[in-house]
Design a protein around this motif. Structure first.
Motif, mmCIF file in Angstrom:
data_model
loop_
_atom_site.group_PDB
_atom_site.id
_atom_site.type_symbol
_atom_site.label_atom_id
_atom_site.label_comp_id
_atom_site.label_asym_id
_atom_site.label_seq_id
_atom_site.Cartn_x
_atom_site.Cartn_y
_atom_site.Cartn_z
ATOM 1 N N MET A 1 0.894 -1.301 0.016
ATOM 2 C CA MET A 1 -0.055 0.028 0.007
ATOM 3 C C MET A 1 0.961 1.254 -0.067
ATOM 4 N N LYS A 2 0.303 2.215 -0.878
ATOM 5 C CA LYS A 2 1.301 3.236 -0.924
ATOM 6 C C LYS A 2 0.536 4.533 -0.474
ATOM 7 N N GLN A 3 1.089 5.458 0.277
ATOM 8 C CA GLN A 3 0.477 6.787 0.659
ATOM 9 C C GLN A 3 1.348 7.991 0.561
ATOM 10 N N GLU A 4 0.670 9.058 0.174
ATOM 11 C CA GLU A 4 1.652 10.314 0.200
ATOM 12 C C GLU A 4 0.798 11.364 0.877
ATOM 13 N N LYS A 5 1.926 12.418 1.095
ATOM 14 C CA LYS A 5 1.519 13.444 1.962
ATOM 15 C C LYS A 5 2.321 14.671 1.424
ATOM 16 N N ILE A 6 1.754 15.777 1.147
ATOM 17 C CA ILE A 6 2.503 17.074 0.803
ATOM 18 C C ILE A 6 2.233 18.085 1.912
ATOM 19 N N ILE A 7 3.589 18.498 2.445
ATOM 20 C CA ILE A 7 3.604 19.488 3.511
ATOM 21 C C ILE A 7 4.299 20.656 2.891
ATOM 22 N N LEU A 8 3.601 21.870 3.030
ATOM 23 C CA LEU A 8 4.231 23.126 2.615
ATOM 24 C C LEU A 8 4.836 23.795 3.900
ATOM 25 N N LEU A 9 6.155 24.153 3.430
ATOM 26 C CA LEU A 9 6.963 24.693 4.629
ATOM 27 C C LEU A 9 6.702 26.191 4.484
ATOM 28 N N GLN A 10 7.368 26.836 5.543
ATOM 29 C CA GLN A 10 7.340 28.205 5.802
ATOM 30 C C GLN A 10 8.177 28.782 4.562
ATOM 31 N N THR A 11 9.081 28.143 3.929
ATOM 32 C CA THR A 11 9.897 28.736 2.921
ATOM 33 C C THR A 11 9.314 28.640 1.658
ATOM 34 N N SER A 12 8.027 28.159 1.450
ATOM 35 C CA SER A 12 7.225 28.062 0.259
ATOM 36 C C SER A 12 7.636 26.789 -0.516
ATOM 37 N N ARG A 13 8.426 26.047 -0.024
ATOM 38 C CA ARG A 13 8.718 24.710 -0.607
ATOM 39 C C ARG A 13 7.987 23.694 -0.142
ATOM 40 N N SER A 14 7.331 22.734 -1.140
ATOM 41 C CA SER A 14 6.374 21.765 -0.939
ATOM 42 C C SER A 14 7.346 20.350 -0.879
ATOM 43 N N VAL A 15 7.066 19.633 0.151
ATOM 44 C CA VAL A 15 7.692 18.438 0.431
ATOM 45 C C VAL A 15 6.690 17.349 0.374
ATOM 46 N N LYS A 16 6.986 16.343 -0.511
ATOM 47 C CA LYS A 16 6.069 15.192 -0.596
ATOM 48 C C LYS A 16 6.506 13.919 -0.103
ATOM 49 N N ILE A 17 6.043 13.472 1.108
ATOM 50 C CA ILE A 17 6.521 12.120 1.744
ATOM 51 C C ILE A 17 5.617 10.940 1.056
ATOM 52 N N ILE A 18 6.492 9.924 0.513
ATOM 53 C CA ILE A 18 5.699 8.848 -0.027
ATOM 54 C C ILE A 18 6.319 7.677 0.748
ATOM 55 N N ALA A 19 5.238 7.021 1.449
ATOM 56 C CA ALA A 19 5.437 5.819 2.533
ATOM 57 C C ALA A 19 4.731 4.526 1.595
ATOM 58 N N GLU A 20 5.488 3.676 1.650
ATOM 59 C CA GLU A 20 5.170 2.243 0.943
ATOM 60 C C GLU A 20 5.491 1.020 2.058
ATOM 61 N N GLN A 21 4.646 0.207 2.028
ATOM 62 C CA GLN A 21 4.852 -0.844 2.889
ATOM 63 C C GLN A 21 5.275 -1.840 1.979
ATOM 64 N N GLU A 22 6.632 -2.418 2.194
ATOM 65 C CA GLU A 22 7.240 -3.404 1.558
ATOM 66 C C GLU A 22 7.089 -4.983 2.462
ATOM 67 N N GLN A 23 6.758 -6.026 1.934
ATOM 68 C CA GLN A 23 6.886 -7.220 2.489
ATOM 69 C C GLN A 23 8.330 -7.703 2.439
ATOM 70 N N SER A 24 8.966 -8.186 3.457
ATOM 71 C CA SER A 24 10.560 -8.866 3.388
ATOM 72 C C SER A 24 10.327 -10.160 4.251
ATOM 73 N N GLN A 25 11.737 -10.859 4.266
ATOM 74 C CA GLN A 25 11.836 -12.133 4.953
ATOM 75 C C GLN A 25 11.591 -11.752 6.539
ATOM 76 N N ASP A 26 12.072 -10.376 6.852
ATOM 77 C CA ASP A 26 11.895 -10.118 8.273
ATOM 78 C C ASP A 26 10.513 -9.592 8.809
ATOM 79 N N GLY A 27 9.759 -9.239 8.158
ATOM 80 C CA GLY A 27 8.453 -8.884 8.164
ATOM 81 C C GLY A 27 8.088 -7.772 7.238
#
Length: 94
Positions: A1-27
């Motif tokens: 599952m992939k999720q995204e979030k955009i945060i606008l900083l005070q410097t007018s820079r937009s930051v996009k955080i992309i989080a994705e769940q990966e399955q591995s042997q460890d969990g």
């Protein structure tokens, strides 16, 4: 599952955080990528590009450490990162 979030900083820079769940042997692991966009730009791009002074250091680091370095150079504070991870954690089944 992939999720995204955009945060606008005070410097007018937009930051996009992309989080994705990966399955591995460890969990299940959460993979996080960060992209930035300045106010005068049209597209998101990695915070450290070829012209950045730390680019070659980034290339030599292991994947996990290079992602941490990119998050640090995106301009996000630790508080903003923790808040976003908390929100992603509610939507992901870990």
């Amino acid at each position: 599952m992939k999720q995204e979030k955009i945060i606008l900083l005070q410097t007018s820079r937009s930051v996009k955080i992309i989080a994705e769940q990966e399955q591995s042997q460890d969990g299940a692991q959460l993979e996080v990528n960060v992209l930035i966009k300045e106010a005068n730009e049209n597209n998101f791009h990695p915070p450290i590009g070829i012209t950045h002074p730390k680019y070659w250091k980034l290339r030599k680091l292991p994947v996990h450490k290079s992602r941490i370095l990119q998050i640090q150079y995106s301009g996000l504070s630790n508080k903003e990162i923790r808040k976003a991870m908390k929100e992603f954690g509610k939507g992901l089944y870990l």
